[in-house]
Design a protein around this motif. Structure first.
Motif, PDB file in Angstrom:
ATOM      1  N   VAL A 165       0.021  15.762  -0.913  1.00 48.31           N
ATOM      2  CA  VAL A 165      -0.634  15.732  -2.215  1.00 48.31           C
ATOM      3  C   VAL A 165      -1.773  16.738  -2.253  1.00 48.31           C
ATOM      4  O   VAL A 165      -1.974  17.465  -3.241  1.00 48.31           O
ATOM      5  CB  VAL A 165      -1.139  14.309  -2.529  1.00 48.31           C
ATOM      6  N   GLU A 210       4.427  10.165  -7.600  1.00 48.68           N
ATOM      7  CA  GLU A 210       5.252  10.278  -8.809  1.00 48.68           C
ATOM      8  C   GLU A 210       4.378  10.544 -10.029  1.00 48.68           C
ATOM      9  O   GLU A 210       4.735  11.341 -10.902  1.00 48.68           O
ATOM     10  CB  GLU A 210       6.054   8.994  -8.999  1.00 48.68           C
ATOM     11  N   ARG A 211       3.220   9.884 -10.112  1.00 50.75           N
ATOM     12  CA  ARG A 211       2.321  10.078 -11.250  1.00 50.75           C
ATOM     13  C   ARG A 211       1.748  11.491 -11.255  1.00 50.75           C
ATOM     14  O   ARG A 211       1.642  12.141 -12.301  1.00 50.75           O
ATOM     15  CB  ARG A 211       1.198   9.046 -11.185  1.00 50.75           C
ATOM     16  N   TYR A 212       1.398  11.995 -10.064  1.00 49.58           N
ATOM     17  CA  TYR A 212       0.866  13.356  -9.989  1.00 49.58           C
ATOM     18  C   TYR A 212       1.939  14.376 -10.352  1.00 49.58           C
ATOM     19  O   TYR A 212       1.675  15.363 -11.059  1.00 49.58           O
ATOM     20  CB  TYR A 212       0.335  13.638  -8.591  1.00 49.58           C
ATOM     21  N   SER A 260       2.383   1.868  -3.401  1.00 50.48           N
ATOM     22  CA  SER A 260       1.435   2.445  -4.359  1.00 50.48           C
ATOM     23  C   SER A 260       1.209   3.933  -4.080  1.00 50.48           C
ATOM     24  O   SER A 260       0.987   4.723  -5.004  1.00 50.48           O
ATOM     25  CB  SER A 260       0.106   1.691  -4.303  1.00 50.48           C
ATOM     26  N   GLY A 261       1.287   4.333  -2.794  1.00 48.38           N
ATOM     27  CA  GLY A 261       1.171   5.753  -2.456  1.00 48.38           C
ATOM     28  C   GLY A 261       2.313   6.566  -3.040  1.00 48.38           C
ATOM     29  O   GLY A 261       2.115   7.677  -3.580  1.00 48.38           O
ATOM     30  N   HIS A 307       0.833  -1.222   0.000  1.00 47.49           N
ATOM     31  CA  HIS A 307       0.000   0.000   0.000  1.00 47.49           C
ATOM     32  C   HIS A 307       0.860   1.263   0.000  1.00 47.49           C
ATOM     33  O   HIS A 307       0.598   2.211  -0.765  1.00 47.49           O
ATOM     34  CB  HIS A 307      -0.921  -0.010   1.214  1.00 47.49           C
ATOM     35  N   GLU A 311       4.045   5.746  -5.702  1.00 47.74           N
ATOM     36  CA  GLU A 311       3.830   5.759  -7.152  1.00 47.74           C
ATOM     37  C   GLU A 311       2.772   6.786  -7.545  1.00 47.74           C
ATOM     38  O   GLU A 311       2.870   7.418  -8.611  1.00 47.74           O
ATOM     39  CB  GLU A 311       3.430   4.361  -7.618  1.00 47.74           C
ATOM     40  N   PHE A 312       1.773   6.976  -6.688  1.00 51.11           N
ATOM     41  CA  PHE A 312       0.745   7.986  -6.971  1.00 51.11           C
ATOM     42  C   PHE A 312       1.349   9.395  -6.961  1.00 51.11           C
ATOM     43  O   PHE A 312       1.038  10.228  -7.826  1.00 51.11           O
ATOM     44  CB  PHE A 312      -0.383   7.894  -5.942  1.00 51.11           C
TER      45      PHE A 312
END
Length: 571
Positions: A233, A32-34, A26-27, A23, A29-30
């Protein structure tokens, strides 16, 4: 009870170590995607701003071009203001890209580095605690198996002793040996039991500490880390909106500027500007006189001066076989592609005045600029003279001499243009002057009848074959259209009839007649007038029987004979 005291924390998931690891990954990675999303938005803003700037630059008026000349119209100035506002508008998109990069992308990049390091540390501690409890569990299992084995060995040794003790055939020594062996096995089993009990107590303590202290603390730190990530974020998303909001006031001002520029357009003002730009200064032509061809009248055929249907410059033969050139209509478009004479004498009076004045203003600006630079160098030279260590005063002298020569040259230019302007303004017709014929195509017509005395008016033209203003000896107009096949470039004065004298004139200024058909005069000279000015600024005079030609009307003072004055009509 312990779990109830923990509340809504990740301690409930103390047995889900691997899932929490996935988990938190994945946070990251989120984030990085943003961050990548914001970076691409920033690149789009930069590209858009660049395209907007290129568009604004593309439609900016070019220097020394017709587009720059059109900026005197309100609609063109409004469009220029719109382009400038659009350029500022593009700048705001560059600000958006810059702020997105500095306030979000850079910050998130640094935060991601810290977040990954923190997450790695927490999961390292968690794995270490997991390994510790697993090691303790293995020790417990080993002691348990050893205790179980020793107990079985003790039971077998006890049973063997009992069988030996009951057998009457076994010696006493063997029975004693079996008894000792059984006692030893029981002692070993007791030691194993004690060891197993100690390991069990230790494992229970470690397990309790693992699940109620170590792992909850690690998971609590992971939870706080994850909450900080989520909060970060959220802050970034809020900043993303604020970056756009910050430029809205300036964008609004740009749009207001475009609206204001559009509202500043004044059609009436532009119409007046057209008049100012193209006003020639010519007076409208006077009435055309009636030509009577009835019985008993002497034939005098001329083409109407107001007619544009006749051929321009169509030559007609005179009785003596000579030709006369047609007079050029003053509003016919000049086909000369050059820039024209330096004194702008090829232009109509009003336009010429504006051009001369603009040229004088430009030269005066250059003079002022040179004088300012000269003053600055003079002050610098004074500083060098007071402080020789700062520089050599003599090094400034060549530049001062050069500037003085430039100023002198520019002042000479100003005087030249001011002289042309003063000369031209002195000859501009006032509104109260009677209208004079300044346009028309003049032709002579072949006829077997005798030409009357005033048929010379049919050959009126400027001496170089084109319409021109009155000129000084320094300025002659050379119009390219006069050299086309439509016009005859010859004056066949030798074949013309001798014209009668209609008056006298006195030269007010000297004039050097360089062009064909003109005659040179000196100031104060008396001459005979043989043809009056018909509106084109030239008077035909005669010095003797063989010398005659045209002189500028403004250069002579004409005295017409009394009967001639009454007979002549301004046309």
């Amino acid at each position: 009870m312990m779990e109830e005291r923990m509340g809504n924390c990740w301690s409930y998931t103390k047995d889900q170590f691997d899932n929490l690891e996935k988990h938190t990954q994945s946070g990251i990675e989120f984030v990085e995607r943003y961050s990548k999303f914001v970076k691409e938005r920033s690149e789009i803003e930069i590209s858009y701003a660049k395209q907007i700037r290129n568009l604004s630059k593309k439609y900016q008026p070019k220097k020394n071009s017709r587009e720059e000349e059109e900026n005197k119209y309100t609609s063109c100035r409004a469009f220029l203001s719109t382009l400038n506002e659009l350029n500022d508008y593009a700048g705001q998109h560059e600000v958006i890209a810059e702020n997105l990069t500095s306030q979000i992308i850079t910050e998130l990049s640094r935060y991601l580095t810290e977040l990954k390091a923190e997450r790695k540390s927490h999961f390292h501690d968690g794995r270490k605690a997991q390994q510790q409890i697993e090691s303790s569990w293995k020790q417990l299992e080993s002691s348990k198996r050893r205790f179980e084995r020793d107990c079985k060995e003790a039971d077998r040794a006890q049973q063997y002793f009992e069988r030996m003790d009951a057998d009457i055939n076994v010696t006493k020594a063997d029975v004693e040996k079996a008894r000792q062996q059984a006692q030893m096995r029981h002692q070993i089993a007791a030691d194993s039991k004690t060891e197993y009990s100690n390991y069990l107590t230790k494992f229970n303590q470690e397990q309790n500490e693992h699940y109620y202290t170590l792992i909850p603390n690690i998971f609590q730190k992971l939870q706080e880390m994850e909450e900080r990530r989520i909060e970060r974020v959220g802050v970034s998303m809020k900043t993303y909106a604020e970056v756009d909001r910050e430029v809205l006031p300036i964008v609004g001002k740009c749009l207001d500027g475009m609206t204001k520029a559009a509202e500043s357009i004044e059609p009436k003002t532009d119409s007046k500007q057209v008049v100012e730009s193209y006003k020639s200064g010519f007076e409208p032509p006077g009435d055309v006189e009636f030509e009577d061809y009835g019985p008993g009248q002497t034939m005098k055929r001329t083409v109407s001066e107001t007619s544009l249907s006749n051929s321009r410059g169509e030559a007609k033969e005179r009785p003596g076989g000579g030709k006369s050139k047609g007079k050029l209509w003053p509003f016919i478009k000049n086909k000369n592609k050059g820039s024209g004479p330096e004194d702008f004498s090829h232009l109509p009076p009003e336009q010429r005045r504006k051009k001369l004045q603009a040229k004088i203003d430009d030269i005066n600006k250059d003079i002022q600029k040179e004088m300012d630079q000269k003053d600055a160098l003079t002050k610098m030279k004074g500083v060098y003279e007071k402080n020789p260590q700062m520089g050599d005063p003599a090094s400034v002298d060549p530049r001062l001499v050069e500037m003085a020569m430039n100023i002198e040259k520019l002042q000479s230019e100003v005087q030249k243009f001011e002289g042309w302007l003063a000369e031209m303004e002195g000859r501009l017709p006032s509104r109260s002057d009677p209208p004079r014929r300044q346009s028309g195509l003049y032709e002579s017509q072949n006829s077997n009848s005798t030409m009357v005395d005033n048929n010379c008016a049919q050959d009126r033209e400027s001496p170089d074959g084109s319409y021109t203003e009155e000129q000084s000896s320094e300025t002659q107009v050379k119009v390219a259209i006069a050299n086309t096949p439509e016009f005859d470039d010859e004056f066949d004065d030798g074949d013309e009839e001798t014209l009668p004298t209609i008056g006298t004139c006195k030269a007010v200024y000297s004039f050097e007649g360089h062009n064909e058909g003109t005659i040179s005069v000196t100031e104060g000279e008396l001459l005979f007038v043989i043809e009056q000015d018909k509106g084109d600024g030239w008077t035909r005079v005669r010095r003797n029987e063989e010398e005659e030609g045209y002189v500028p009307t403004s250069y002579v003072e004409v005295f017409l004979e009394t009967n001639t004055k009454g007979a002549m009509t301004y046309i």
